[in-house]
Design a protein around this motif. Structure first.
Motif, PDB file in Angstrom:
ATOM      1  N   THR A 163       0.830  -1.207   0.000  1.00 47.94           N
ATOM      2  CA  THR A 163       0.000   0.000   0.000  1.00 47.94           C
ATOM      3  C   THR A 163       0.865   1.259   0.000  1.00 47.94           C
ATOM      4  O   THR A 163       0.378   2.355   0.248  1.00 47.94           O
ATOM      5  N   GLY A 164       2.157   1.095  -0.251  1.00 47.67           N
ATOM      6  CA  GLY A 164       3.020   2.261  -0.414  1.00 47.67           C
ATOM      7  C   GLY A 164       3.289   3.055   0.844  1.00 47.67           C
ATOM      8  O   GLY A 164       3.426   4.278   0.803  1.00 47.67           O
ATOM      9  N   LEU A 165       3.389   2.368   1.975  1.00 49.74           N
ATOM     10  CA  LEU A 165       3.624   3.082   3.237  1.00 49.74           C
ATOM     11  C   LEU A 165       5.042   3.613   3.345  1.00 49.74           C
ATOM     12  O   LEU A 165       5.305   4.519   4.120  1.00 49.74           O
ATOM     13  N   GLY A 166       5.975   3.025   2.596  1.00 44.54           N
ATOM     14  CA  GLY A 166       7.297   3.636   2.456  1.00 44.54           C
ATOM     15  C   GLY A 166       8.345   3.266   3.486  1.00 44.54           C
ATOM     16  O   GLY A 166       9.452   3.798   3.446  1.00 44.54           O
ATOM     17  N   ILE A 167       8.015   2.353   4.394  1.00 40.61           N
ATOM     18  CA  ILE A 167       9.017   1.990   5.394  1.00 40.61           C
ATOM     19  C   ILE A 167      10.247   1.385   4.708  1.00 40.61           C
ATOM     20  O   ILE A 167      11.388   1.659   5.083  1.00 40.61           O
TER      21      ILE A 167
ATOM     22  N   GLU B 112      11.574   3.022  -3.739  1.00 44.34           N
ATOM     23  CA  GLU B 112      11.061   4.387  -3.695  1.00 44.34           C
ATOM     24  C   GLU B 112       9.567   4.365  -3.984  1.00 44.34           C
ATOM     25  O   GLU B 112       9.121   3.708  -4.933  1.00 44.34           O
TER      26      GLU B 112
ATOM     27  N   ALA C 158      11.470  -7.232   6.544  1.00 44.81           N
ATOM     28  CA  ALA C 158      10.921  -7.492   7.884  1.00 44.81           C
ATOM     29  C   ALA C 158      10.049  -6.329   8.347  1.00 44.81           C
ATOM     30  O   ALA C 158       9.107  -6.520   9.104  1.00 44.81           O
ATOM     31  N   GLY C 159      10.369  -5.127   7.886  1.00 45.47           N
ATOM     32  CA  GLY C 159       9.666  -3.937   8.371  1.00 45.47           C
ATOM     33  C   GLY C 159       8.392  -3.609   7.620  1.00 45.47           C
ATOM     34  O   GLY C 159       7.704  -2.658   7.960  1.00 45.47           O
ATOM     35  N   CYS C 160       8.077  -4.407   6.598  1.00 44.47           N
ATOM     36  CA  CYS C 160       6.898  -4.081   5.780  1.00 44.47           C
ATOM     37  C   CYS C 160       5.614  -4.440   6.514  1.00 44.47           C
ATOM     38  O   CYS C 160       5.372  -5.604   6.812  1.00 44.47           O
ATOM     39  N   PRO C 161       4.755  -3.457   6.791  1.00 43.65           N
ATOM     40  CA  PRO C 161       3.522  -3.726   7.545  1.00 43.65           C
ATOM     41  C   PRO C 161       2.538  -4.607   6.786  1.00 43.65           C
ATOM     42  O   PRO C 161       1.665  -5.206   7.399  1.00 43.65           O
TER      43      PRO C 161
ATOM     44  N   GLU D 281       3.570  -7.056   4.662  1.00 40.83           N
ATOM     45  CA  GLU D 281       4.317  -8.271   4.282  1.00 40.83           C
ATOM     46  C   GLU D 281       4.265  -8.485   2.768  1.00 40.83           C
ATOM     47  O   GLU D 281       3.980  -9.573   2.281  1.00 40.83           O
TER      48      GLU D 281
ATOM     49  N   GLU E  27      11.412   2.183   1.842  1.00 42.23           N
ATOM     50  CA  GLU E  27      12.216   3.272   1.272  1.00 42.23           C
ATOM     51  C   GLU E  27      13.104   3.905   2.336  1.00 42.23           C
ATOM     52  O   GLU E  27      14.267   4.231   2.080  1.00 42.23           O
ATOM     53  N   SER E  28      12.585   4.040   3.546  1.00 40.82           N
ATOM     54  CA  SER E  28      13.411   4.691   4.566  1.00 40.82           C
ATOM     55  C   SER E  28      14.539   3.768   5.039  1.00 40.82           C
ATOM     56  O   SER E  28      15.564   4.240   5.499  1.00 40.82           O
TER      57      SER E  28
END
Lengths: 411, 63
Positions: free
Chosen positions: B11-15, B25, B52-55, B57, B17-18
């Protein structure tokens, strides 16, 4: 640490990540996961978003893992529907369902509970929105076309209002503060975001408080401090959350708006670490204690707390730029950093008018926060700048470059 | 190692990318763009953290 017993109290995101990290690192001892709710660990952010948009029985609980994965693949003993009742750090034991469970390492991840309003107990149709059971009850009421009153214009309140409006229901949002979202994004930007509600036909009333919830066994009306009475079939209370530390009273841990921890999430009691909403730890990046109720920090702290608890000699600190998001109506709101600022500058777009833009937050000469509204490509670039300790001047220069690039692309 | 994005979940939350900006991106429309399909040298740890950080998955690695 060799084989031993890792006990994780709290079976939500942070607790799940704790057990997964332990196994990923090769811990082959016993793991027990204790949860107050009867459900397997599930994801909370969808509960006030797409979960509410489903109708009837469609839209299932957003469980992270199946019971089989948890029990068989991860080798976790599950104690669900059984809240922990005490912690005895001297004998290294946790009370669960009348028994005492010994631990060698302990992760406290009991999260937070939704703040209740006086008078709401015993009245049907009044709900907080924190658990999947709450969300099912709210959704059922929305299915019947309930006249909805939302108390609190924070993210839970705003997302609930958006879900009700999406179904064409009448919604009133009551907020005691003069503007919504003050704690989350500051007063100026909270005011700018209030226009979202107006645009979508939500009746937002700020600066008034609730004086009474009235009804015979079931909610009938909400009385406000300005004398208004609002007819209601459903009341959703979005009044914030409080860390779930009641069970730790008398444990000897320092409790002060959460379990107080050092940089490494260590509580001061041997083998005991904390993670997620319940943990108030020292964030080195901002050099201050913080307690976050955000998905990202719960996930990251859960994993790190387990690693540190199992190997304290190599404990690492947790440093982060807080990040949260909210989906309201058709708008995505993202925030990184902290909202306490000396100055807030909108560097791109017009948030109040167009619900699209970027605002930057300055403290001293540093960039400390960034808000992006329907600007998903911008937000993480600012998170990077904040992580690197960027100066305010550098942040403004960067913003100008981004804006120019956008104008060129659209020219 | 190839990076796979499940577009039905993202859903493009961007974690991501950070955590690994040289690989991920989120674009202006909120869609995730892979700057490279394979893991660049020296970024595997960051990419694994991003996965691992993707809400939602939505990310995985395929060898």
């Amino acid at each position: 640490m060799g084989p031993g017993h890792l006990v994780v109290v709290g079976a939500s995101l942070a607790g799940l990540r704790a057990v997964e990290a332990a196994r990923k690192d090769g811990f082959d001892g016993r793991i027990t996961l204790v949860g107050a709710e009867r459900h397997l660990p599930y994801d909370r952010p969808p509960l006030s978003k797409e979960f509410l948009d489903a109708t009837g029985e469609q839209g299932t609980m957003p469980a992270f893992r199946t019971e089989e994965v948890l029990r068989a693949d991860l080798g976790v003993e599950l104690l669900l529907g059984t809240p922990a009742t005490f912690l005895d750090t001297r004998n290294r034991a946790v009370g669960v369902g009348g028994q005492s469970i010994g631990y060698d390492a302990l992760v406290i991840a009991t999260g937070s509970t939704a703040r209740q309003l006086p008078g709401m107990r015993g009245l049907d149709g009044v709900h907080t929105l924190r658990t999947v059971d709450d969300a099912v009850a709210v959704r059922r009421a929305l299915d019947t076309g309930a006249r909805t009153v939302v108390i609190g214009a924070g993210f839970i309140g705003a997302e609930t209002a958006a879900a009700a409006r999406k179904r064409g229901l009448d919604v009133v949002v009551v907020e005691a503060q003069p503007t919504p979202l003050v704690r989350a994004v500051g007063e100026t930007m909270g005011g700018a975001l209030a226009s979202l509600h107006l645009r979508h036909g939500t009746d937002l009333r700020c600066g008034v408080s609730v004086t009474a919830l009235e009804g015979e066994g079931r909610i009938e009306r909400v009385r406000l401090s300005d004398g208004t009475a609002l007819d209601a079939d459903l009341v959703v209370v979005g009044a914030g959350a409080v860390p779930a530390t009641d069970w730790l009273e008398g444990s000897g841990l320092t409790l002060d708006n959460g379990v107080v921890c050092d940089e490494t999430l260590f509580t001061g009691a041997e083998g005991v670490y904390a993670a997620g909403d319940v943990a108030r730890w020292h964030n080195p990046l901002f050099d201050r204690p913080m307690r976050l109720e955000h998905w990202t920090s719960a996930a990251e702290q859960g994993a790190l707390a387990a690693r540190n608890a199992l190997n304290p000699a190599a404990a690492r600190g947790y440093s982060t730029v807080p990040y949260f998001w909210s989906d309201q109506y058709d708008t995505r709101i993202q925030f990184v950093g902290i909202p306490e600022a000396d100055e807030i500058s909108v560097v791109d777009g017009d948030i109040e008018r167009d619900h699209r833009g970027v605002a930057l937050y300055r403290a001293g000469d540093r960039l400390v926060g960034a808000l992006a509204v329907n600007r998903p490509t911008e937000i993480m670039k600012y998170r990077g700048l904040i992580t690197r300790g960027a100066s305010w001047a550098d942040a403004l220069t960067f913003a100008q470059t981004r804006r120019k690039a956008r104008e060129t692309a659209h020219a | 190692m190839k990076i796979i994005v499940d577009r039905t979940k993202c859903t493009g939350l961007g974690i991501c990318e950070s955590l690994a900006p040289e690989v991920f991106e989120v674009d202006d429309a909120g869609d995730l763009v892979l700057k490279t399909e394979t893991v660049p040298a020296g970024t595997l740890a960051d990419v694994e953290e991003a996965i691992a950080g993707c809400p939602t998955e939505a990310l995985r690695l395929e060898s």
